[in-house]
Design an enzyme around this catalytic site. Sequence first.
Site, PDB file in Angstrom:
ATOM      1  NE  ARG A  27     -76.322  11.787  61.810  1.00 54.28           N
ATOM      2  CZ  ARG A  27     -77.220  11.990  62.761  1.00 54.28           C
ATOM      3  NH1 ARG A  27     -77.099  13.012  63.573  1.00 54.28           N
ATOM      4  NH2 ARG A  27     -78.236  11.174  62.916  1.00 54.28           N
ATOM      5  NE  ARG A  31     -76.508  18.234  58.353  1.00 53.01           N
ATOM      6  CZ  ARG A  31     -77.812  18.400  58.523  1.00 53.01           C
ATOM      7  NH1 ARG A  31     -78.426  19.430  57.946  1.00 53.01           N
ATOM      8  NH2 ARG A  31     -78.510  17.563  59.263  1.00 53.01           N
ATOM      9  NE  ARG A  40     -75.441  18.362  52.307  1.00 52.21           N
ATOM     10  CZ  ARG A  40     -76.383  17.913  53.132  1.00 52.21           C
ATOM     11  NH1 ARG A  40     -76.054  17.289  54.229  1.00 52.21           N
ATOM     12  NH2 ARG A  40     -77.653  18.095  52.863  1.00 52.21           N
ATOM     13  CG  ASP A  77     -79.128   8.016  53.922  1.00 50.72           C
ATOM     14  OD1 ASP A  77     -80.203   7.382  53.780  1.00 50.72           O
ATOM     15  OD2 ASP A  77     -79.012   8.975  54.701  1.00 50.72           O
ATOM     16  CE1 TYR A 154     -86.854   7.921  57.098  1.00 46.96           C
ATOM     17  CE2 TYR A 154     -85.887   5.975  58.109  1.00 46.96           C
ATOM     18  CZ  TYR A 154     -86.061   7.346  58.072  1.00 46.96           C
ATOM     19  OH  TYR A 154     -85.443   8.141  59.012  1.00 46.96           O
TER      20      TYR A 154
END
Length: 354
Positions: A27, A31, A40, A77, A154
């Site tokens: 990652r 952010r 973003r 992702d 998921y």
Amino acid sequence: MTKLKNDTFLRALMRQPTDYTPTWLMRQAGRYLPEYCATRARAGSFLNLCKSPSLATEVTLQPLARYGLDAAILFSDILTVPDAMGLGLYFADGEGPKFERPLREEWEIRDLAAPDPHDKLRYVIDAVSEIRKALDGSVPLIGFSGSPFTLSCYMVEGQGSDTYAKVKTLMYSRPDLMHHILDVTTTAVIDYLNAQIEAGAQAVMVFDSWGGMLSQAAYLEFSLPYMARIMAGLTREREGRVVPRIVFTKGGGLWLDQIADCGADAVGLDWAIDIGEARQRVGDRVALQGNMDPFILLTTPEAVSAEARRILASYGKGSGHVFNLGHGISQHTPPENVAALVETVKADSPQYHR
């Protein structure tokens, strides 16, 4: 393609001699970087960012402009694959990823089909090509996918979960249906990763983020064999050199010996196992990637540097170590602490390679 100027990461994955320990971070485009947040915001949403090859390229390159990292990783992702299967991925504010159509009925599971990555996932393949061109041979590009088991979690739960009650209930009550989901998803992941390799990815990684919540018997039945199938199905060489393969099961330290035999070139470690102990266990079978606790990055540059030195010393002399975190960077990480980590590894690791 342009000749690769820095192949330290690729050589370390193949346990070949290097001058220092290469570094990249899970990652690493995220952010915690203000420039990422700005891009973003321009994209309007996380999914828009993932589905725009030009914006995905922009954020992939951002950490490389700040830090002396030895690899770039495709910005995407893991849930793009089940989204391409028709499950309807969306992101609810403050709640993380969800699926509009999770797998609930037997007929839905039986109808599941692997997507053509050049059709349903074209935006990812285009991003790989664009990123590779933008890198201009500076460092290698890593492609990736979620593992079949993690993706299946998921797909059945419909979102993240603390208990994974739905997927475990299915796994134990109807193993035939669970294996069908895993079988189709394995085919999808092989096709997806090979398309990334064809487009320019120079190493690939499979993230088994949720495998560690399984019992040993379940892990050896429902997770590891499918990752081994992926390893066997991947394109082995491209552009005249081997394409290294990395697997990472968060919480998988108990099964390190079995993971090391799955056909991967390198095994990612979380922070729960000492990397020196892990090296003794795997011997010369695989390289190791890891394994700083990412929350140390919330402290001070001095604490970060001390922990980096400890991990380097624990691994010890010789090749086969790629420095990384035990999981992804927290969004609250001060960027200067990442700089301290990368600079410490670059400065202190050469002594272990003489």
